[in-house]
Motif scaffolding. Structure first.
Motif, PDB file in Angstrom:
ATOM      1  N   ILE A  69      47.958  25.215   1.548  1.00 38.71           N
ATOM      2  CA  ILE A  69      48.077  23.758   1.612  1.00 38.71           C
ATOM      3  C   ILE A  69      47.830  23.239   3.034  1.00 38.71           C
ATOM      4  O   ILE A  69      48.012  23.964   4.021  1.00 38.71           O
ATOM      5  CB  ILE A  69      49.478  23.283   1.140  1.00 38.71           C
ATOM      6  N   SER A  70      47.384  22.000   3.113  1.00 41.88           N
ATOM      7  CA  SER A  70      47.184  21.325   4.400  1.00 41.88           C
ATOM      8  C   SER A  70      47.718  19.910   4.264  1.00 41.88           C
ATOM      9  O   SER A  70      47.595  19.309   3.195  1.00 41.88           O
ATOM     10  CB  SER A  70      45.700  21.256   4.759  1.00 41.88           C
ATOM     11  N   TYR A  71      48.272  19.397   5.345  1.00 40.36           N
ATOM     12  CA  TYR A  71      48.836  18.049   5.295  1.00 40.36           C
ATOM     13  C   TYR A  71      47.724  16.994   5.268  1.00 40.36           C
ATOM     14  O   TYR A  71      47.703  16.119   4.419  1.00 40.36           O
ATOM     15  CB  TYR A  71      49.739  17.870   6.508  1.00 40.36           C
ATOM     16  N   LEU A  72      46.768  17.117   6.216  1.00 40.09           N
ATOM     17  CA  LEU A  72      45.796  16.036   6.421  1.00 40.09           C
ATOM     18  C   LEU A  72      44.359  16.520   6.377  1.00 40.09           C
ATOM     19  O   LEU A  72      44.085  17.695   6.638  1.00 40.09           O
ATOM     20  CB  LEU A  72      46.041  15.400   7.800  1.00 40.09           C
ATOM     21  N   PHE A  73      43.468  15.589   6.083  1.00 33.28           N
ATOM     22  CA  PHE A  73      42.054  15.885   6.231  1.00 33.28           C
ATOM     23  C   PHE A  73      41.662  15.665   7.684  1.00 33.28           C
ATOM     24  O   PHE A  73      42.053  14.677   8.312  1.00 33.28           O
ATOM     25  CB  PHE A  73      41.213  14.962   5.339  1.00 33.28           C
ATOM     26  N   PHE A  74      40.898  16.636   8.201  1.00 31.66           N
ATOM     27  CA  PHE A  74      40.424  16.527   9.576  1.00 31.66           C
ATOM     28  C   PHE A  74      39.190  15.642   9.610  1.00 31.66           C
ATOM     29  O   PHE A  74      38.218  15.893   8.914  1.00 31.66           O
ATOM     30  CB  PHE A  74      40.069  17.922  10.097  1.00 31.66           C
ATOM     31  N   ARG A  75      39.273  14.565  10.380  1.00 29.05           N
ATOM     32  CA  ARG A  75      38.104  13.688  10.506  1.00 29.05           C
ATOM     33  C   ARG A  75      37.690  13.655  11.961  1.00 29.05           C
ATOM     34  O   ARG A  75      38.516  13.399  12.845  1.00 29.05           O
ATOM     35  CB  ARG A  75      38.465  12.264  10.044  1.00 29.05           C
ATOM     36  N   LYS A  76      36.420  13.945  12.198  1.00 27.79           N
ATOM     37  CA  LYS A  76      35.925  13.950  13.567  1.00 27.79           C
ATOM     38  C   LYS A  76      35.970  12.561  14.160  1.00 27.79           C
ATOM     39  O   LYS A  76      35.689  11.576  13.468  1.00 27.79           O
ATOM     40  CB  LYS A  76      34.503  14.511  13.598  1.00 27.79           C
ATOM     41  N   GLU A  77      36.317  12.495  15.426  1.00 29.42           N
ATOM     42  CA  GLU A  77      36.426  11.229  16.149  1.00 29.42           C
ATOM     43  C   GLU A  77      37.331  10.238  15.436  1.00 29.42           C
ATOM     44  O   GLU A  77      37.077   9.038  15.407  1.00 29.42           O
ATOM     45  CB  GLU A  77      35.031  10.607  16.349  1.00 29.42           C
ATOM     46  N   GLY A  78      38.377  10.757  14.857  1.00 30.98           N
ATOM     47  CA  GLY A  78      39.319   9.868  14.194  1.00 30.98           C
ATOM     48  C   GLY A  78      40.736  10.173  14.615  1.00 30.98           C
ATOM     49  O   GLY A  78      40.971  10.936  15.556  1.00 30.98           O
ATOM     50  N   ASP A  79      41.688   9.552  13.895  1.00 31.25           N
ATOM     51  CA  ASP A  79      43.091   9.673  14.258  1.00 31.25           C
ATOM     52  C   ASP A  79      43.576  11.126  14.275  1.00 31.25           C
ATOM     53  O   ASP A  79      44.270  11.550  15.200  1.00 31.25           O
ATOM     54  CB  ASP A  79      43.949   8.813  13.320  1.00 31.25           C
ATOM     55  N   VAL A  80      43.177  11.905  13.252  1.00 32.07           N
ATOM     56  CA  VAL A  80      43.687  13.282  13.169  1.00 32.07           C
ATOM     57  C   VAL A  80      43.137  14.133  14.312  1.00 32.07           C
ATOM     58  O   VAL A  80      43.847  14.952  14.898  1.00 32.07           O
ATOM     59  CB  VAL A  80      43.366  13.909  11.788  1.00 32.07           C
ATOM     60  N   GLN A  81      41.873  13.899  14.658  1.00 28.71           N
ATOM     61  CA  GLN A  81      41.318  14.645  15.788  1.00 28.71           C
ATOM     62  C   GLN A  81      42.058  14.289  17.088  1.00 28.71           C
ATOM     63  O   GLN A  81      42.354  15.163  17.899  1.00 28.71           O
ATOM     64  CB  GLN A  81      39.827  14.373  15.954  1.00 28.71           C
ATOM     65  N   ASN A  82      42.362  13.008  17.264  1.00 32.73           N
ATOM     66  CA  ASN A  82      43.108  12.607  18.464  1.00 32.73           C
ATOM     67  C   ASN A  82      44.476  13.289  18.514  1.00 32.73           C
ATOM     68  O   ASN A  82      44.917  13.744  19.565  1.00 32.73           O
ATOM     69  CB  ASN A  82      43.310  11.089  18.489  1.00 32.73           C
TER      70      ASN A  82
END
Ligand SMILES: [Zn+2]
Length: 233
Positions: A69-82
């Motif tokens: 399982i994973s909590y979040l989707f990794f999005r480049k240049e987005g909130d999760v990457q920050n």
């Protein structure tokens, strides 16, 4: 005195407001590191509701995982990457703990957390750990462990920097460790346990695979993995 203290902290906040580590905006005094808008717009995977999710599929034929399982989707240049950047490179380990707390609360809903007895973070190379000063995966694990009230064995698996330090192990154990590049520090502690391996982000999955196989060979009952983020495809 208490009044003066809260007055001073309010004044400090006005002079030096904190910024959200996801969007960079100013955060409210009662928020911690991530603003509410970012918190509620995080792209959650809900992988715990789907046995055949893309992370689980990654490991088919490589190792036997109970859950992936994973909590979040990794999005480049987005909130999760920050957030992950702050966690790994900007001395913001609390991000891992906060996200761990939030994820753990979500997994409390359907008793999903009862599948795990202990948490073990993927270890870092000792040299890297010394440089960074903390293991970011262990902060995520800490966040989960706090809410679920189960132990985290922070050094349950060690990354081997050289293979000469294993003189007390049996020949078979030495061979398994060397092959994996990791070693289980206390076999008794993992025996017959349902283990949740945690990491920050999943890429190839090679490290998680090696650790999971080592734990299963070492006598773990089941192994599952949880990461903060996973790529969408
Ligand atoms: Zn924000």
């Amino acid at each position: 005195m208490a009044n003066l203290k809260s007055y001073l902290s309010a004044l400090l906040y006005i002079l030096f407001p904190d910024n959200c580590l996801a969007c960079g905006g100013v955060i409210e005094e009662e928020e911690d590191s991530i603003c509410s808008i970012c918190r509620f717009s995080l792209a959650k995977t809900n992988f715990h509701l789907d046995d055949k999710n893309i992370v689980a599929q990654k490991f088919w034929g490589r190792t036997k995982l109970n859950y992936a399982i994973s909590y979040l989707f990794f999005r480049k240049e987005g909130d999760v990457q920050n957030l992950l950047h702050g966690l790994k490179y900007n001395n913001q380990p609390q991000v891992g703990e906060i996200l761990g707390n939030w994820y753990a609360q979500e997994l409390m809903d359907n008793d999903f957390y009862k599948n795990f007895d202990i948490i073990i973070p993927v270890p870092m190379h000792p040299k890297k750990l010394k440089k960074r000063g903390y293991n970011q995966s262990a902060y995520f694990g800490k966040g989960l462990a706090e809410i679920w009230k189960i132990p985290q064995l922070e050094n349950g698996i060690k990354k081997l920097s050289n293979t000469l330090s294993q003189t007390k192990k049996s020949r078979q154990e030495r061979y398994d460790n060397m092959k994996a590049g990791f070693e289980i520090t206390d076999l008794e502690a993992i025996k017959n346990k349902n283990i949740l391996l945690v990491d920050d982000v999943i890429t190839t999955g090679a490290t998680l695979e090696a650790c999971a196989n080592l734990l299963l060979k070492g006598g773990a009952k089941t192994v599952s993995i949880a990461t903060i983020a996973a790529a969408q495809s």
